[in-house]
Motif scaffolding. Structure first.
Motif, short mmCIF file in Angstrom:
data_model
loop_
_atom_site.label_atom_id
_atom_site.label_comp_id
_atom_site.label_asym_id
_atom_site.label_seq_id
_atom_site.Cartn_x
_atom_site.Cartn_y
_atom_site.Cartn_z
N VAL A 199 0.48 -0.97 -0.06
CA VAL A 199 0.59 -0.22 -0.18
C VAL A 199 0.81 1.57 -0.08
N CYS A 200 2.33 1.17 0.78
CA CYS A 200 3.26 2.80 1.30
C CYS A 200 3.48 2.29 -0.53
N SER A 201 3.94 1.35 -0.68
CA SER A 201 5.41 1.49 -2.00
C SER A 201 3.83 2.09 -3.72
N ILE A 202 2.75 1.81 -3.36
CA ILE A 202 2.01 1.36 -4.39
C ILE A 202 1.37 3.72 -4.30
N ASP A 203 1.31 4.35 -2.54
CA ASP A 203 0.88 5.23 -2.97
C ASP A 203 1.63 6.14 -3.29
N PHE A 204 3.60 5.64 -2.56
CA PHE A 204 4.34 6.41 -2.47
C PHE A 204 5.09 6.81 -4.18
N THR A 205 4.55 5.87 -5.43
CA THR A 205 5.16 6.13 -6.60
C THR A 205 3.88 6.90 -7.19
N CYS A 206 2.91 7.02 -6.44
CA CYS A 206 1.55 7.67 -7.04
C CYS A 206 1.82 9.33 -6.49
N TYR A 254 6.16 13.62 0.69
CA TYR A 254 5.42 13.13 2.06
C TYR A 254 4.52 13.11 2.15
N ALA A 255 3.72 14.73 2.51
CA ALA A 255 2.98 15.23 2.17
C ALA A 255 1.85 14.71 1.77
N ILE A 256 1.72 14.36 0.26
CA ILE A 256 1.27 14.45 -0.99
C ILE A 256 0.62 12.98 -0.78
N LEU A 257 1.49 12.35 -0.08
CA LEU A 257 1.72 10.80 0.14
C LEU A 257 1.15 10.97 1.10
N LEU A 258 0.45 11.68 2.05
CA LEU A 258 -0.64 11.54 3.34
C LEU A 258 -2.05 12.02 2.73
N ALA A 259 -2.11 12.95 1.77
CA ALA A 259 -3.09 13.20 1.13
C ALA A 259 -3.66 11.56 0.98
N ILE A 260 -2.71 11.18 -0.19
CA ILE A 260 -3.54 10.17 -1.01
C ILE A 260 -3.72 8.83 0.32
N LEU A 261 -3.65 8.88 1.14
CA LEU A 261 -3.77 7.51 2.04
C LEU A 261 -5.11 7.87 3.12
N PHE A 262 -5.60 9.48 3.04
CA PHE A 262 -6.43 9.29 3.45
C PHE A 262 -7.36 9.99 2.47
N VAL A 301 -4.89 6.01 -12.64
CA VAL A 301 -4.50 4.20 -13.07
C VAL A 301 -3.84 3.47 -11.54
N GLN A 302 -2.71 4.66 -11.16
CA GLN A 302 -2.13 4.11 -9.63
C GLN A 302 -2.83 5.01 -8.88
N PHE A 303 -3.38 5.94 -8.20
CA PHE A 303 -4.67 5.74 -7.41
C PHE A 303 -5.66 4.62 -7.21
N VAL A 304 -6.02 4.25 -7.91
CA VAL A 304 -6.90 2.71 -8.14
C VAL A 304 -6.58 2.23 -7.34
N THR A 305 -5.37 1.50 -7.98
CA THR A 305 -4.72 0.55 -7.88
C THR A 305 -4.32 0.02 -6.20
N GLY A 306 -3.77 2.07 -5.91
CA GLY A 306 -4.23 1.48 -4.14
C GLY A 306 -4.82 1.91 -3.80
N ALA A 307 -6.36 1.79 -3.96
CA ALA A 307 -7.07 1.71 -3.38
C ALA A 307 -7.52 0.36 -3.20
N ALA A 308 -7.33 -0.74 -4.59
CA ALA A 308 -7.87 -1.79 -4.25
C ALA A 308 -7.15 -2.58 -4.00
N VAL A 344 -4.48 0.09 8.85
CA VAL A 344 -3.93 0.23 7.67
C VAL A 344 -2.96 1.61 7.01
N MET A 345 -3.58 2.62 7.02
CA MET A 345 -3.26 4.13 5.79
C MET A 345 -2.69 4.48 7.17
N VAL A 346 -3.10 3.83 8.45
CA VAL A 346 -1.71 4.78 9.49
C VAL A 346 -0.16 4.11 9.20
N SER A 347 -0.21 2.77 9.37
CA SER A 347 1.13 1.90 9.60
C SER A 347 1.25 1.87 7.75
N ALA A 348 0.69 2.16 6.68
CA ALA A 348 1.32 2.30 5.92
C ALA A 348 1.96 4.05 5.63
#
Length: 530
Positions: free
Chosen positions: A145-152, A176-184, A345-352, A393-397
């Motif tokens: 989850v983290c690696s997908i959203d990090f590359t997003c 990293y701030a963008i990563l947190l927004a994506i995880l949220f 695509v990367q965003f929805v991959t992270g969601a899945a 999951v999101m907090v751990s990522a």
């Protein structure tokens, strides 16, 4: 039959009737099998076969995953790394997928891999096998989850840099701030009801497949006469790893397909939400892996033809070399157009993947195997999904995302996710070909007598790839550039080992039935009286 056995049998029938009230007939069969496996049906079976296949394909997100990991084959072999560094691992990954499909067809439960290990291991070691598999899978799920959203996040920063003509280059902290927004955002999406998630995956797969085909066509057509020769596209080798041995350098290119071809166990983890799970889940695994392998190879062949200079892509100021390739071939407007779809695509991959990881957390917590299990196994009464597990999951990522401040963030996260997931894949397969040869009741999909050679190939491949992915990207490394996969994997391994030795061996006995026999017996007694 003893009184307790009668109560258990009554409970299975009563629970199944209650769960399936008003459901299609095949839902009854699904829930009866689930009850035989020891679990009460707690989800709505909203995923059809098509949606399950779409989920498996979406979670691998071929175009976005190839884009994210394009640096690995570039560094480890250039054109040869792109084409053959993808093709070779695909052969062995299919052996893993086939073996897993057989297990899922026999035991379709969201507990998935650690449940398989418990049932196939010798009784004396069932709990330990389940414990190891569960923790390895959770490690892989969260880091994926983290690696997908990090590359997003990196894709977004690349678009900003290109859009501003290089005037804006975001720092690691801003990424990293963008990563947190994506995880949220993913936390909100993954908390939705099952029927919403099922419908969304049809949209996901259309965007994923359409963007992949568009990228292939765009690279081949727009590069025009600037394409390299067919000989160079398939045979030109360049070693930019820092490793002196060319053969070893080439092997490191395997990181890209191995990271892409993960998460297909998701079909097992959502099997309690799938209609006709014994049939739909294994088909989703096999079809999802096959389509991803084929499309990924075609995309990398197109990229190889379009890459005039490997070194120029490696020296780009953009976070991802594929962004530079699209910029070179399509120009600014063309690059931003297709790049925006790749980001989607990367965003929805992270969601899945977030949905998949949350189901693993839920299932492991349902068997009381996690600290705070009583929180993580709760099902939200409004959405009928494990919302608490989603946010864990999101907090751990987000914590794992702190590795983004190192230069080897992607290789560390990719390595950790692949190692964690594939160890959890290989453990039940290993048990299947050893102690569990006669312990499996075949489901809809079975390998028959081929389970043994296919399983041997699968386990051998995983053993090889785990060792490979623990190595640093070059012979000389530093604190900033080292492969932190070993730190993540060893950290979880040490924690799980200490927990097992100190206390878990006393109270964790593997998957436990969650069916209330006394309540069911009482209910059935009253029903008989009426």
């Amino acid at each position: 039959m003893t009184k307790d056995e009668k109560a258990t049998d009554i409970n299975i029938n009563v629970e199944t009737r209650k769960v399936n009230e008003g459901s299609p007939k095949f839902h009854n069969a699904d829930n009866e099998l689930l009850a035989e496996l020891g679990y009460r049906a707690e989800f709505k079976r909203e995923f059809s076969m098509l949606e399950t296949i779409a989920f498996a394909i979406s979670i691998m997100g071929v175009v976005a995953s190839v884009t994210s990991t394009f640096s690995f084959p570039l560094v480890s072999g250039g054109h040869v790394g792109m084409v053959w560094g993808w093709f070779i691992p695909c052969i062995f990954v299919m052996a893993v997928a086939l073996s897993m499909a057989e297990l899922v067809s026999s035991m379709p439960t969201s507990a998935g891999l650690y449940y398989f290990s418990a049932k196939l291991a010798p009784p004396k070691y069932a709990a330990l096998a389940s414990w190891i598999t569960g923790w390895a899978n959770i490690t892989g799920q969260v880091t994926l989850v983290c690696s997908i959203d990090f590359t997003c996040a990196q894709m977004i920063t690349s678009a900003i840099t290109v859009g501003s003509n290089g005037a804006i280059v975001l720092s690691s902290g801003e990424t990293y701030a963008i990563l947190l927004a994506i995880l949220f955002c993913h936390g909100l999406v993954c908390s939705a009801a099952t029927n919403v998630l099922a419908r969304l995956n049809l949209f996901y797969v259309v965007v994923n497949g359409g963007t992949t085909v568009a990228a292939i066509v765009a690279l081949l057509v727009s590069s025009g006469n600037d394409k390299v020769s067919t000989k160079d596209a398939f045979t030109l080798f360049e070693n930019n790893t820092g490793w002196a041995n060319n053969g070893w350098a080439f092997l490191l290119a395997f990181t890209a397909p191995m990271w892409t071809l993960t998460g297909y166990d998701s079909a097992a983890h959502i099997s309690e939400e799938v209609a006709g799970a014994q049939r739909s889940a294994p088909i989703a695994i096999i079809v999802g892996v096959a389509i991803t392998e084929i499309l990924g190879w075609l995309l990398l062949i197109a990229a190889s033809f379009a890459t005039k200079s490997v070194s120029s892509l490696l020296t780009t100021n953009l976070p991802l070399p594929m962004a530079q390739l699209f910029l070179d071939v399509l120009g600014k407007r063309g690059m931003l157009a297709i790049w925006s779809f790749i980001i989607v695509v990367q965003f929805v991959t992270g969601a899945a993947q977030g949905v998949d990881a949350s189901r693993v957390i839920f299932a492991f917590a349902r068997d009381n195997a996690l600290p705070g299990s009583r929180w993580w196994k709760q099902i939200n009464r409004h959405t009928q999904t494990p919302v608490n597990a989603v946010w864990l999951v999101m907090v751990s990522a987000a914590i794992c995302g702190l590795l983004g401040f190192s230069t080897a963030a992607l290789s560390s996260l990719a390595g950790a996710s692949v190692i964690g997931l594939y160890v959890s894949y290989a453990t039940p397969i290993f048990l299947r070909i050893t102690s569990g040869r006669n312990a499996l009741s075949p489901g809809f999909f079975t390998l028959g007598r081929w389970y043994l050679p296919v399983g041997i190939v699968a386990v051998s491949w995983v053993a090889f790839i785990v060792v490979l992915l623990l190595f640093p990207p070059s012979q000389t490394t530093s604190a900033q550039g080292m492969n932190y996969a070993v730190v993540i994997i060893m950290g979880v391994f040490i924690f799980a080992s200490i927990s097992w030795v100190v206390s878990a061996h006393k109270w964790f006995h593997g998957p436990i039935k969650n069916i209330d026999t006394s309540r069911a017996a009482s209910f059935d007694s009253k029903e008989l009286q009426t």
